[in-house]
Design a protein around this motif. Structure first.
Motif, mmCIF file in Angstrom:
data_model
loop_
_atom_site.group_PDB
_atom_site.id
_atom_site.type_symbol
_atom_site.label_atom_id
_atom_site.label_comp_id
_atom_site.label_asym_id
_atom_site.label_seq_id
_atom_site.Cartn_x
_atom_site.Cartn_y
_atom_site.Cartn_z
ATOM 1 N N UNK A 361 7.896 -10.962 3.780
ATOM 2 C CA UNK A 361 8.685 -10.881 3.197
ATOM 3 C C UNK A 361 8.383 -10.194 1.745
ATOM 4 N N UNK A 362 8.759 -9.047 1.565
ATOM 5 C CA UNK A 362 8.812 -7.784 0.927
ATOM 6 C C UNK A 362 9.290 -7.331 -0.273
ATOM 7 N N UNK A 363 8.070 -7.414 -1.478
ATOM 8 C CA UNK A 363 9.132 -7.082 -2.737
ATOM 9 C C UNK A 363 8.451 -5.551 -3.696
ATOM 10 N N UNK A 364 9.321 -5.106 -3.988
ATOM 11 C CA UNK A 364 8.540 -4.365 -4.399
ATOM 12 C C UNK A 364 8.795 -3.801 -6.067
ATOM 13 N N UNK A 365 7.802 -2.933 -7.034
ATOM 14 C CA UNK A 365 8.900 -2.561 -7.614
ATOM 15 C C UNK A 365 8.184 -0.885 -7.975
ATOM 16 N N UNK A 366 9.560 -0.618 -8.623
ATOM 17 C CA UNK A 366 10.113 0.396 -8.440
ATOM 18 C C UNK A 366 9.610 1.245 -9.539
ATOM 19 N N UNK A 367 8.376 2.238 -9.422
ATOM 20 C CA UNK A 367 7.990 3.682 -10.060
ATOM 21 C C UNK A 367 8.677 4.116 -10.395
ATOM 22 N N UNK A 368 8.684 4.486 -11.744
ATOM 23 C CA UNK A 368 9.049 5.275 -12.872
ATOM 24 C C UNK A 368 9.194 6.498 -12.595
ATOM 25 N N UNK A 369 8.233 7.398 -12.275
ATOM 26 C CA UNK A 369 8.391 8.759 -11.808
ATOM 27 C C UNK A 369 7.818 9.587 -10.384
ATOM 28 N N UNK A 370 7.820 8.648 -9.762
ATOM 29 C CA UNK A 370 7.792 9.046 -8.414
ATOM 30 C C UNK A 370 7.975 7.955 -7.452
ATOM 31 N N UNK A 371 8.670 7.511 -7.351
ATOM 32 C CA UNK A 371 8.909 5.910 -6.691
ATOM 33 C C UNK A 371 9.064 5.981 -5.183
ATOM 34 N N UNK A 372 9.052 7.542 -4.993
ATOM 35 C CA UNK A 372 9.045 6.750 -2.918
ATOM 36 C C UNK A 372 7.564 7.140 -2.781
ATOM 37 N N UNK A 373 6.351 7.206 -3.486
ATOM 38 C CA UNK A 373 5.611 6.866 -3.698
ATOM 39 C C UNK A 373 4.717 5.232 -3.595
ATOM 40 N N UNK A 374 3.644 4.536 -2.914
ATOM 41 C CA UNK A 374 3.769 3.217 -3.453
ATOM 42 C C UNK A 374 2.566 2.964 -2.799
ATOM 43 N N UNK A 375 1.767 1.966 -3.655
ATOM 44 C CA UNK A 375 0.977 0.995 -3.095
ATOM 45 C C UNK A 375 1.616 -0.404 -3.101
ATOM 46 N N UNK A 376 0.315 -0.598 -1.446
ATOM 47 C CA UNK A 376 0.850 -1.737 -0.873
ATOM 48 C C UNK A 376 0.057 -2.722 -1.039
ATOM 49 N N UNK A 377 0.425 -4.060 -1.401
ATOM 50 C CA UNK A 377 -0.896 -5.364 -1.665
ATOM 51 C C UNK A 377 -0.314 -6.044 -0.621
ATOM 52 N N UNK A 378 -1.209 -6.570 0.137
ATOM 53 C CA UNK A 378 -0.224 -7.878 0.777
ATOM 54 C C UNK A 378 -1.880 -8.745 1.254
ATOM 55 N N UNK A 379 -1.138 -9.889 1.627
ATOM 56 C CA UNK A 379 -2.075 -11.014 2.050
ATOM 57 C C UNK A 379 -0.885 -11.624 3.019
ATOM 58 N N UNK A 380 -1.618 -12.972 4.542
ATOM 59 C CA UNK A 380 -0.827 -13.210 5.490
ATOM 60 C C UNK A 380 -0.231 -14.685 5.436
ATOM 61 N N UNK A 381 0.673 -14.983 4.960
ATOM 62 C CA UNK A 381 0.882 -16.247 4.423
ATOM 63 C C UNK A 381 0.999 -17.594 5.193
ATOM 64 N N UNK A 382 0.444 -17.502 6.920
ATOM 65 C CA UNK A 382 1.146 -18.500 8.203
ATOM 66 C C UNK A 382 -0.372 -18.623 8.238
ATOM 67 N N UNK A 383 -0.780 -20.099 8.683
ATOM 68 C CA UNK A 383 -2.032 -20.373 8.885
ATOM 69 C C UNK A 383 -1.938 -21.654 10.014
#
Length: 793
Positions: A361-383
């Motif tokens: 599941x990939x969600x995105x909050x679009x940046x206002x100044x440099x939207x192509x640059x991105x910080x990614x935060x992640x965690x796995x869901x399966x167990x």
């Protein structure tokens, strides 16, 4: 001409006096005590994101507001949902949909990205101790965990039996041999004692060594199958009260997990290096290098006890090989002998392999100044089970971050750069979901990713730990100084520093399989080399070891060259990968009031906001260059050790000659490190010039000056965020080409632990001094290129 000189000098003198006064005022202000919740201006030397962007609604302070949003009630609710039942990869679609819908309710665009890896599921398992001549059965293992009254997770009808992910099909029989932890040294010790494991069933205990490598090592020595049991000395009653009376592993508990050979490559076994999309070509399973070829199963210590007792009096007493071979069942009369046994063991592992859709599941909050640059935060869901700690504590926090970011959006906040929230699937099988996504988006990531921040088992105990690329070091210190530690007047940083100084080595969060197999891993494989534990690192700051592998940061860091950070609370792993990693156990013994969950949420969210919102990305490349010196010192020690091992094949004079050549050749690395440090300082000078002349936000009336400022700022951000890419060798580590990071990658026989300068270190281990010199020079060349990249404006 002469008449204008005096007034000009007087004017200059006035300006200098004014500047001196400003400096004095700045110095005085800097000595004032910081408030408990520091404003954005205290996070960065520039104006940061205090509303100068068009989407920031007049100047709200997202960092200060965010700190107060994470709620223990929301976190508890999220954890109850995720840990409500077993959710194995490939059969947790409902949770993927729930996660996507939750993101969207917070006003965050979200989508499900599917891949189709080759994974296995259990059909039938059996372990029987019998007489092969008479077929008399002496013992049949239960291979089932007991139900704990009051813990719903222990009686979930969907709970998996004893099973290893990506294990080999097989029905094998042989005499039993005990091989301690199943490390290469353990098999060598058996061979030295005259005990062969060829055609045998090998019994080893969890801990100190990645389970997949235990199976590989046994196969190398000719074993037919492997049984891996949890010894009470490592995470059972020897440590303390067992669940439900305490946090430690009870007698029926066994540790599921993958036996994938992650050191070869993570991800889908049949699509190495490219994404497992629905129509992707697949290699033949026989050619997949990251799966074992002999069957294996996990056992509880209750199931292992009769097998160990059947060895008594056969072979060597384990204590004669090494006293450390004797485990905790000694208190129950087990003497720990090596065997081979007189009786035979039949091991059945019947599994079904199939292409199975998984859902990131990939969600995105679009940046206002440099939207192509991105910080990614992640965690796995399966167990493998309910997974309250691993990974549901992290999943619960990821949802709370989405809610917090949604609240900030309602106030008009948008990040300067985009923030991507990722809920990965199939991590437990071998980091599959994140690896496939990175492989599919590799070009975009290398061009645009600022950094990746990973949380896995966010709360497994009470000891905070982090592992990271050195560029993250100072930023993490700053952020943890802003987060209050529960029920104290301390910050998280204060507690982290105290615990770090009290420990002889860094907390073992680095790799689940490397460190969480059992507590013994701390002593078997120290996650931080001794040189780096002592003189190499300042005792005034907490230790942040490098990254190896073991969670979803692996593909970002070691394959794509995206600077990464992994963090969380570690501790008692007595329920790891068992039915007892439950919400009931979490709230009884680990984090009853969800306060540590809230701390992780605050740290994780502040890091994301800082990386996405700071006008200048707060990565410290000087820290990287300095730590590289300690990496080189550790490499030199590693080479010297391998040279000593090679002496029995060479004369002392030739060994001395090889050592002189090897040590001398490190001059290329040392010269490159010095150049990197010089140019890192030049980049810091550019940062200071930006602040003093223009200001980080480039807010000025002159279009020309603003254009110059923006160009300089963009150059600085590109250099700090893409430095890691320059340590990526497109050719990869020889023999393990998927891994491409030349400074730090997982070791061949270190499980998920990190290996410094892997190509050079492994050439030394192979006693191939010619290749060592070649790799040293090549690696130095990449570091030189990185140094000149830092200087380029």
């Amino acid at each position: 001409m002469a008449t204008g000189g005096a007034p000009r000098r007087k004017a200059i003198a006035v300006l200098l006096s004014a500047a001196a006064a400003l400096v004095f005022i700045w110095a005085a202000v800097s000595l004032l005590p910081a408030p408990q919740y520091v404003l954005w201006s205290s996070f960065s030397s520039g104006s940061g994101s205090r509303g100068n962007g068009p989407a920031n609604n007049g100047g709200i302070d997202p960092a200060q507001i965010f700190l107060h949003i994470p709620s223990t009630d929301h976190l508890r609710h999220n954890l109850q949902y995720y840990a409500s039942g077993t959710h194995v990869a490939g059969i947790n679609t409902s949770q993927a949909l729930y996660t996507k819908e939750y993101f969207e309710k917070q006003g965050i665009d979200s989508k499900i990205v599917e891949y189709y890896p080759w994974m296995n599921y259990p059909i039938d398992q059996k372990v029987v101790l019998f007489n092969e001549t008479t077929y008399e059965i002496f013992y049949k293992a239960g291979l089932k965990e007991d139900v704990i009254p009051g813990d719903d997770a222990s009686e979930d009808p969907n709970n998996l039996p004893a099973f290893h992910g990506l294990s080999a099909n097989g029905n094998v029989t042989g005499k039993l041999v005990y091989a301690n932890y199943g490390a290469l040294d353990d098999f060598e010790a058996l061979a030295d004692a005259g005990i062969s494991v060829k055609d045998k069933i090998v019994l080893v205990r969890y801990g100190g060594f990645l389970r997949g490598l235990k199976v590989k090592a046994a196969a190398m020595y000719g074993a037919r199958g492997v049984l891996i049991y949890s010894d009470p000395a490592d995470d059972g009653y020897v440590k303390g009260k067992v669940y439900p009376d305490g946090p430690w592993r009870p007698e029926s508990s066994f540790q599921r997990g993958s036996v994938a050979l992650i050191q070869e490559y993570p991800g889908d076994p049949l699509t190495p290096g490219y994404p497992a999309t629905k129509n992707a070509p697949h290699i033949n399973p026989k050619d997949a290098k990251n799966i074992n070829r002999i069957p294996s199963l996990p056992l509880s210590y209750r199931d292992a006890q009769p097998l160990l007792q059947a060895l008594q009096g056969y072979g060597k007493n384990a204590s004669d090989i090494n006293p450390s071979w004797v485990g905790g069942l000694k208190s129950k009369g087990v003497e720990y002998w090596t065997g081979p046994s007189a009786l035979d063991v039949n091991l059945l592992n019947k599994v079904e392999y199939k292409m199975t859709p998984i859902q990131n599941v990939i969600a995105r909050i679009k940046g206002w100044e440099d939207p192509e640059r991105a910080v990614i935060i992640g965690n796995h869901r399966d167990a493998w089970c309910a997974g309250a700690s691993d990974p549901s504590s992290g999943s619960a926090i990821l949802l709370e971050l989405a809610r917090a970011f949604g609240e900030l959006k309602k106030l008009g906040w948008r990040p300067r750069r985009s923030i991507i929230l990722a809920s990965w699937d199939a991590e437990e099988y071998g980091l599959i979901g994140s690896t496939e996504w990175v492989e599919e988006n590799i070009d975009w990531l290398r061009a645009n990713a600022v950094g990746y921040v990973n949380v896995d088992a966010a709360v497994g105990g009470s000891t905070f730990a982090a592992h990271a690329s050195p560029v993250f070091k100072d930023l993490l210190y700053k952020v943890t100084k802003q987060v209050p530690y529960p029920d104290s007047n301390k910050t998280l940083y204060d507690v982290w520093l105290r615990e770090s100084l009290a420990s002889s080595s860094a907390a073992p969060l680095l790799a689940k399989e490397h460190s969480k197999d059992s507590a013994v891993a701390n002593s078997v494989h120290s996650p931080l080399p001794q040189d780096m534990q002592s003189s190499g690192y300042s005792s005034k700051t907490p230790v942040i070891p490098p990254l190896g592998a073991g969670s979803d940061f692996t593909a970002f860091m070691a394959h794509a060259g995206v600077s990464s950070l992994h963090l969380g609370f570690d501790g008692d792993e007595g329920a790891y990968h068992s039915n007892y990693d439950s919400f009931a156990r979490m709230t009884a013994f680990i984090d009853p009031e969800m306060k540590l969950h809230r701390v992780v949420a605050q740290v994780w969210g502040l890091l994301a906001i800082r990386l996405a919102d700071d006008a200048v990305v707060d990565f410290n490349v000087v820290s990287y260059a300095r730590e590289l010196k300690h990496y080189i010192n550790e490499l030199k020690k590693h080479i010297s050790l391998q040279l000593k091992k090679s002496e029995k094949y060479t004369t002392p004079s030739s060994a001395d000659s090889m050592e002189a050549i090897a040590v001398k050749n490190l001059r290329h690395l040392r010269a490159a490190q010095r150049q990197l440090l010089v140019n890192a300082h030049l980049l810091e000078h550019d940062k200071r010039r930006l602040r003093s002349i223009y200001g980080e936000d480039c807010q000025m009336s002159s279009r020309h000056r603003r254009a110059i400022c923006l160009k300089l700022r963009e150059s600085i951000n590109d250099r700090v965020s893409q430095l890691e890419r320059h340590f990526i060798d497109p050719e990869g580590i020889p023999g393990r080409e998927w891994y491409k990071h030349v400074l730090v990658s997982p070791g061949r026989w270190m499980g998920y632990g990190f290996q410094l300068f892997p190509a050079i270190a492994e050439a030394a281990e192979d006693h191939d001094w010619k290749k060592l010199r070649q790799h040293e020079k090549h690696t130095a060349g990449l570091i030189h290129e990185a140094a000149w990249f830092l200087r380029d404006v």
